[in-house]
Design a protein around this motif. Structure first.
Motif, short mmCIF file in Angstrom:
data_model
loop_
_atom_site.label_atom_id
_atom_site.label_comp_id
_atom_site.label_asym_id
_atom_site.label_seq_id
_atom_site.Cartn_x
_atom_site.Cartn_y
_atom_site.Cartn_z
N PHE A 257 3.29 2.45 1.27
CA PHE A 257 3.23 3.77 0.63
C PHE A 257 4.52 4.52 0.88
CE2 PHE A 257 2.26 6.39 4.48
CZ PHE A 257 2.06 5.35 5.39
N SER A 278 2.19 3.18 11.26
CA SER A 278 3.03 3.17 10.06
C SER A 278 4.50 3.18 10.46
CB SER A 278 2.75 4.39 9.18
OG SER A 278 1.42 4.36 8.72
N ILE A 299 3.40 7.54 13.73
CA ILE A 299 3.47 7.47 12.27
C ILE A 299 4.89 7.80 11.83
CG2 ILE A 299 2.75 8.62 10.12
CD1 ILE A 299 -0.03 8.96 11.38
N THR A 301 6.93 8.03 8.30
CA THR A 301 6.73 7.96 6.85
C THR A 301 7.67 8.90 6.10
OG1 THR A 301 5.03 7.89 5.12
CG2 THR A 301 4.84 9.66 6.75
N TYR A 386 -1.32 26.12 -0.40
CA TYR A 386 -0.98 24.70 -0.26
C TYR A 386 0.10 24.32 -1.25
CZ TYR A 386 -1.11 19.69 0.32
OH TYR A 386 -0.75 18.40 0.58
N GLU A 388 3.54 21.24 -1.52
CA GLU A 388 4.31 20.23 -0.81
C GLU A 388 5.14 19.40 -1.76
OE1 GLU A 388 3.14 16.55 0.52
OE2 GLU A 388 1.35 16.34 -0.67
N GLY B 96 -2.68 18.77 4.86
CA GLY B 96 -1.53 18.00 5.31
C GLY B 96 -0.80 17.44 4.12
N THR B 97 0.40 16.92 4.37
CA THR B 97 1.14 16.34 3.24
C THR B 97 0.50 14.99 2.88
OG1 THR B 97 2.72 15.36 4.78
CG2 THR B 97 3.28 17.50 3.84
N ARG B 98 0.58 14.65 1.61
CA ARG B 98 -0.12 13.48 1.10
C ARG B 98 0.25 12.20 1.86
NH1 ARG B 98 -2.39 13.79 -3.51
NH2 ARG B 98 -0.87 15.02 -4.65
N GLU B 99 1.54 11.99 2.05
CA GLU B 99 1.98 10.74 2.65
C GLU B 99 1.57 10.63 4.12
OE1 GLU B 99 5.67 9.64 -0.30
OE2 GLU B 99 6.16 10.71 1.53
N TYR B 100 1.73 11.72 4.85
CA TYR B 100 1.33 11.69 6.26
C TYR B 100 -0.18 11.44 6.36
CZ TYR B 100 0.76 12.89 11.15
OH TYR B 100 0.44 12.85 12.48
N LEU B 102 -2.04 9.75 4.35
CA LEU B 102 -2.35 8.33 4.11
C LEU B 102 -2.23 7.55 5.41
CD1 LEU B 102 -0.50 7.77 0.71
CD2 LEU B 102 -2.96 7.65 1.08
N ALA B 103 -1.15 7.84 6.16
CA ALA B 103 -0.94 7.16 7.44
C ALA B 103 -2.03 7.55 8.44
CB ALA B 103 0.44 7.50 7.98
N LEU B 104 -2.39 8.82 8.43
CA LEU B 104 -3.40 9.33 9.36
C LEU B 104 -4.78 8.70 9.07
CD1 LEU B 104 -3.90 11.32 11.68
CD2 LEU B 104 -4.23 13.12 9.96
N GLU B 106 -5.29 5.83 7.78
CA GLU B 106 -5.21 4.44 8.21
C GLU B 106 -5.38 4.34 9.73
OE1 GLU B 106 -3.40 0.40 8.85
OE2 GLU B 106 -2.75 2.29 9.72
N GLY B 132 -6.29 8.82 2.60
CA GLY B 132 -5.61 10.07 2.87
C GLY B 132 -6.49 11.26 2.52
N LYS B 133 -5.93 12.19 1.76
CA LYS B 133 -6.73 13.37 1.37
C LYS B 133 -7.30 13.24 -0.04
CE LYS B 133 -2.96 16.13 -0.58
NZ LYS B 133 -2.99 17.32 -1.40
#
Lengths: 448, 158
Positions: A257, A278, A299, A301, A386, A388, B96-100, B102-104, B106, B132-133
């Motif tokens: 990802f 990750s 992590i 990323t 929100y 980002e 949270g941010t989308r990419e973080y 996804l890792a979280l 997992e 993820g979210k």
């Protein structure tokens, strides 16, 4: 799938005299006093109009092109296009020899005129930029293309005008790839979508059968990398938007990802998650060689290369919380650069190389901000419930990102929209999309 | 007389309001410990007495006492049903941010997987996916909704 863009661009220098111009636009600070500019409708003869309204179902193409230019200039926040009702001179005459007194009477400082002709099924568009106060021609160019590319002509004209008046490259002949969203918050349907920078020509690249996220353009061509949950295996994919061909990138034994291209477009950098950890990897697209860049139990990323390809900024929680780090392209010399209060994510290196844009979460609010590449000079541009994932315009002057709304007590009222803001913190505006939208990525200039 | 009756009624109404509102806040409190969800609104069951999901604190992937209890029940059920394979679906809240995230997600699903494995369940029977979210169960924008969404759900794969 997507119509191949063949813009044969013939630039004819119509004896432009590059004198020092009186008017110029300073884009380095918030412009509270946009430059008044008159965009005259481009003139077209009756024959051209008749042919084009038959082929493209568009009446008054010259007027339409001028509207594209006008809209671009207005959205940039640096220009104030004047109401056409106040124009005294006819388009064809203005294009030959503007009566500058008339234009300065309506307070125009710059004037754009043009002419459209159809010849051998090709559209020939010429335009001129005039300095009204100095009563001089600043620029004159002509383009030839297929008629269906008429909107791109408008974007290219805007780029040329922007560059001439600000001294920097424009960002108008570009596209945005994003994720189109639909349906209830608990079960969003997501599709890849692409549109022109101004929101027109939207096309959908996937059908919504599987979850897709975070598309990013290759800076050197029209390839896209993104995350797809095809067959419930979240993996990084590569998509050729001209042919529609998709392929999975790398056969990893777990989720890949957060993909992005290297600045030369030859590698994809991404996260690979396995056994709860990750790390960041790269894959060479030619020989498919995979390199591990980070090796840390935290992590790691959201990697993003510097424009010279020598450094990588990324997001890690190795300190306990999400922060931004910079390292060499081989993973050496990892340095934390974010030290302000709150959590930091989604770092993305500016195409100019001097700044990193990011998302910050502090006390329940989300911010889009920028900092220098050593972490100094942090500046927050916008605060919201929100938001980002900023993406830079190719000239590094504008950021596009997405925002989600807070739902009410019944969990209703969710929406996701694209927004853009100038690096100066001014000119914050919603970017209109056909549906809800998120994860925008800005392309490079299509023509140069 | 009339007036005193009115006051009496008003007093009763006020009292009822107080009791009710106390109940309401208590209910929310009872559904969260710290910021970990402890309620059962969203929980489904793999079998009688075997909850399908565990919940996490914000930004955390540490298993709580209640989560470990749930996972031990899942392990026991998996031992009895040795032909069943499962997918652990890890999720994060929307803050949270989308990419973080996804890792979280997992990381959370793997925390659950690791625990099941310590109770003798083969890793071959467990696969992991993070959303993820992307797939909240509660679309609310409040701490309780977020606590329900920070979860790892064990789903039968066959």
């Amino acid at each position: 799938m997507i119509k191949k863009i063949t813009l044969s661009l013939i630039i004819l220098l119509l004896g432009t005299v590059q004198l020092y111009a009186l008017i110029e636009v300073d884009i380095t600070r918030g412009n509270l006093d946009p430059l008044p500019v008159a965009v005259s409708p481009l003139s077209s003869d009756k024959n051209t109009d008749d042919e084009l309204s038959k082929d493209l179902k568009i009446k008054q193409i010259g007027y339409k092109i001028s509207e594209v230019v006008e809209n671009n200039l207005k959205n940039s926040g640096l220009f104030n296009p004047l109401n056409k009702d106040a124009f005294l001179q006819k388009p064809d005459i203005a294009h030959l020899k503007p009566r500058f007194e008339d234009w300065s009477l309506i307070k125009a400082q710059a004037l754009i005129t043009g002419k459209v002709t159809l010849k051998d099924e090709k559209l020939r568009v010429e335009f001129r930029l005039w300095d009204v106060l100095a009563a001089k021609e600043m620029m004159a160019l002509a383009f030839t293309t297929v008629p269906s590319n008429w909107r791109r002509i408008g974007h290219i004209i805007t780029d040329k005008v922007y560059e001439r008046l600000t001294g920097e490259k424009g960002y108008f002949d570009t596209r945005i790839i994003y994720v189109s969203e639909d349906g209830p918050k608990t079960k969003r349907i997501k599709k890849l979508a692409i549109m022109d920078q101004d929101g027109s020509n939207t096309k959908y690249l996937t059908l919504g059968n599987e979850l897709v996220l975070t598309p990013r353009f290759n800076p050197t061509n029209q390839m896209v990398t993104y995350l797809s949950y095809f067959r419930n295996l979240p993996r990084v994919y590569l998509l050729d938007i001209e042919t529609g061909v998709q392929e999975v990138v790398g056969d990893f034994p777990g989720m890949t990802f957060a993909p992005r291209f290297s600045p030369d477009g030859k590698k994809i950098i991404m996260s690979f998650a396995m056994d709860g950890n990750s790390d960041i990897y790269t894959m060479d697209l030619e020989n498919r060689i995979v390199d591990r860049i980070t090796n840390h139990p935290s992590i790691d990323t959201s990697p993003s290369y510097s424009p010279d390809g020598k450094y990588i900024c990324f997001n890690s929680d190795r300190s306990g919380y999400q922060q931004i780090y910079v390292m060499g392209k081989d993973g050496t010399n990892v340095k934390r650069i974010s030290f302000g209060k709150g959590l930091y994510g989604t770092p993305v290196w500016s195409p100019r190389g001097d700044l990193i844009a990011f998302t910050k979460l502090h006390k329940g609010k989300f911010y889009i901000g920028v900092m220098r590449t050593d972490g100094s000079g942090e500046r927050l541009l916008t605060e919201n419930y929100y938001q980002e994932a900023p993406s830079w315009s190719p000239n590094g002057r504008v950021l596009i990102f997405y925002r989600e709304t807070k739902t009410d007590s019944e969990g209703k009222g969710f929406s996701a929209k694209l927004w853009s803001i100038d690096l100066t913190g001014y000119n914050e505006r919603m970017v209109t999309t056909e549906s809800d939208a998120s994860d925008p990525s800005w392309s490079s200039l299509l023509s140069n | 007389m009339n007036l005193s009756k009115f006051f009496k009624n008003a007093f009763l109404v006020m009292l009822a309001c107080l009791v009710l509102s106390a109940c309401a806040t208590k209910k929310v409190q009872n559904q969260m410990q710290g910021d970990v969800y402890t309620g059962t609104d969203t929980v489904e069951y793999l079998a009688s007495g075997v909850p399908d999901r565990v919940f996490f604190a914000t930004n955390e992937s540490v298993l709580t006492t209640a989560s470990r209890d749930t996972l031990r029940k899942q392990a026991e059920w998996l031992r009895k049903n040795s032909k069943v394979n499962v997918v652990l679906e890890g999720h994060a809240d929307e803050r949270g941010t989308r990419e973080y995230n996804l890792a979280l997600g997992e990381r959370r699903a793997n925390a659950a997987k690791d625990y099941l494995m310590t109770y003798g369940i083969s890793g071959n029977r467990i696969s992991v996916i993070s959303y993820g979210k992307e797939r909240p169960v509660d679309s609310g924008s409040n701490p309780l909704a977020w606590s329900k969404n920070r979860r790892s759900v064990t789903v039968k794969a066959n």
